[in-house]
Scaffold this active site. Structure first.
Site, mmCIF file in Angstrom:
data_model
loop_
_atom_site.group_PDB
_atom_site.id
_atom_site.type_symbol
_atom_site.label_atom_id
_atom_site.label_comp_id
_atom_site.label_asym_id
_atom_site.label_seq_id
_atom_site.Cartn_x
_atom_site.Cartn_y
_atom_site.Cartn_z
ATOM 1 N N GLU A 46 0.818 -1.208 0.000
ATOM 2 C CA GLU A 46 0.000 0.000 0.000
ATOM 3 C C GLU A 46 0.855 1.262 0.000
ATOM 4 O OE1 GLU A 46 -3.062 0.432 -0.544
ATOM 5 O OE2 GLU A 46 -3.754 -1.647 -0.464
ATOM 6 N N TYR A 129 -6.151 6.706 4.355
ATOM 7 C CA TYR A 129 -6.388 5.717 3.315
ATOM 8 C C TYR A 129 -5.628 4.428 3.604
ATOM 9 C CZ TYR A 129 -5.573 2.811 -0.635
ATOM 10 O OH TYR A 129 -5.446 1.689 -1.417
ATOM 11 N N ASP A 147 -9.579 5.480 -2.594
ATOM 12 C CA ASP A 147 -8.407 5.987 -3.295
ATOM 13 C C ASP A 147 -8.863 6.696 -4.570
ATOM 14 O OD1 ASP A 147 -9.080 3.954 -5.103
ATOM 15 O OD2 ASP A 147 -6.995 3.323 -5.373
ATOM 16 N N CYS A 212 -17.259 -2.346 -19.196
ATOM 17 C CA CYS A 212 -17.688 -2.093 -17.823
ATOM 18 C C CYS A 212 -18.894 -2.965 -17.451
ATOM 19 C CB CYS A 212 -18.045 -0.622 -17.637
ATOM 20 S SG CYS A 212 -18.625 -0.219 -15.972
ATOM 21 N N CYS A 218 -24.697 3.414 -15.235
ATOM 22 C CA CYS A 218 -23.771 4.523 -15.015
ATOM 23 C C CYS A 218 -24.465 5.868 -15.240
ATOM 24 C CB CYS A 218 -22.571 4.394 -15.951
ATOM 25 S SG CYS A 218 -21.370 5.730 -15.771
#
Length: 319
Positions: A46, A129, A147, A212, A218
């Site tokens: 990370e 985060y 993020d 997608c 969307c």
């Protein structure tokens, strides 16, 4: 945008299922996602992945875990060795922070990476985060992980805008929390899946909408794919102090002994002696043709940031 008025429970469950099913079929095989990866390995990944693509992180992560498989192994070495092995990942202060975190883990947690958001957040160099991501991905906790990739997916899918705001907002955090599944395990999979969707499909510049799994839901596509309200500014590199700092760091990582100041300012041939194992990075530094003031700024900045120190009249990585 609150979830309630626009997404009922069934619609939200459908989004969860479609995105996590897509992730189960297409997720990249990354070692820090392996069930056998230690919490230390997840924490290292990370930190390394901040502002750095996977393709650059992967070999350094593997070398790092091979040399320092646990926090105690890293804490037992000088901070300069962490900077040396960091190589060209960029933003090398992250290496110092990882070393400091390893020292704190050994000192305060018996060498075991702590498992709660609050404990993780208290480690040096660990922000909100990273604390949430490690708590989720290493310990299976239900945390709101947000993020850049997740923010972009949420912005398009739910809010109908091309890009999220330049800085993280409280409303974005509320939206992410509302979208998070209630079950611990499902929430971990959701965080990872949305992050992967943003990294591979819902990309910043040229999104692959045809691939997608939730394109028919969307809000951005439904709105006609409106352009962003601002143009993201990329960071300059060539000719900047950052480039010079990086070139100086390359010299220090290679050097076996402290590097005299004059070696940075003059070509090796002009000095009358051969450099100690730093010929290649030193030549690269001189090819930048940076002025003496810029070079002095770079050296002074590295000292201030703890990435270099003076020893026996020369510069070296921190001991």
């Amino acid at each position: 945008m609150p979830v309630g008025p626009s997404l009922n429970r069934d619609a939200l469950a459908s989004l969860h299922a479609r995105i996590t099913d897509w992730f189960a079929e297409t997720a990249r095989d990354l070692p820090w996602r392996d069930a056998g990866c230690s919490p230390w390995g997840v924490l290292v990944s990370e930190i390394m992945l901040q502002q750095t693509p996977v393709v650059r992180v992967l070999p350094v992560w593997q070398e790092w875990l091979s040399r320092w498989p646990n926090p105690a192994a890293l804490a037992g070495e000088p901070a300069g060795e962490a900077v040396r092995l960091w190589g060209r990942l960029g933003y090398p202060r992250r290496a110092l922070r990882l070393h400091a975190a390893a020292v704190a883990i050994v000192r305060d947690h018996g060498g075991t990476v702590p498992g709660t958001y609050t404990e993780l957040l208290a480690l040096p160099g660990v922000g909100s985060y990273t604390a949430a991501a490690v708590a989720a991905f290493a310990f299976g906790r239900r945390e709101t992980v947000v993020d850049t990739n997740i923010r972009r997916v949420h912005a398009r899918l739910i809010s109908g805008v091309a890009l999220p705001s330049p800085s993280l907002t409280a409303s974005e955090m509320r939206l992410a929390a509302e979208l998070l599944p209630d079950d611990d395990g499902a929430s971990v999979h959701w965080n990872a899946a949305v992050m992967e969707l943003g990294a591979l499909v819902c990309t910043a510049r040229v999104p692959k909408c045809a691939a997608c799994p939730v394109r028919n839901s969307c809000a951005w596509i439904a709105a006609g794919e409106p352009p962003p309200s601002y143009i993201p500014k990329g960071q300059a590199w060539h000719g900047t102090d950052r480039q010079v700092r990086g070139a100086v760091m390359a010299v220090l990582r290679t050097a076996e002994n402290p590097v005299p100041p004059e070696m940075f300012h003059q070509e090796p041939a002009d000095l009358g002696f051969a450099p100690d194992g730093v010929a290649v990075p030193l030549s690269a530094l001189h090819r930048l043709n940076c002025g003496p003031e810029q070079l002095d700024r770079a050296l002074a900045g590295l000292l201030t940031d703890g990435l270099a120190e003076l020893h026996q009249g020369g510069y070296r990585l921190p001991a």
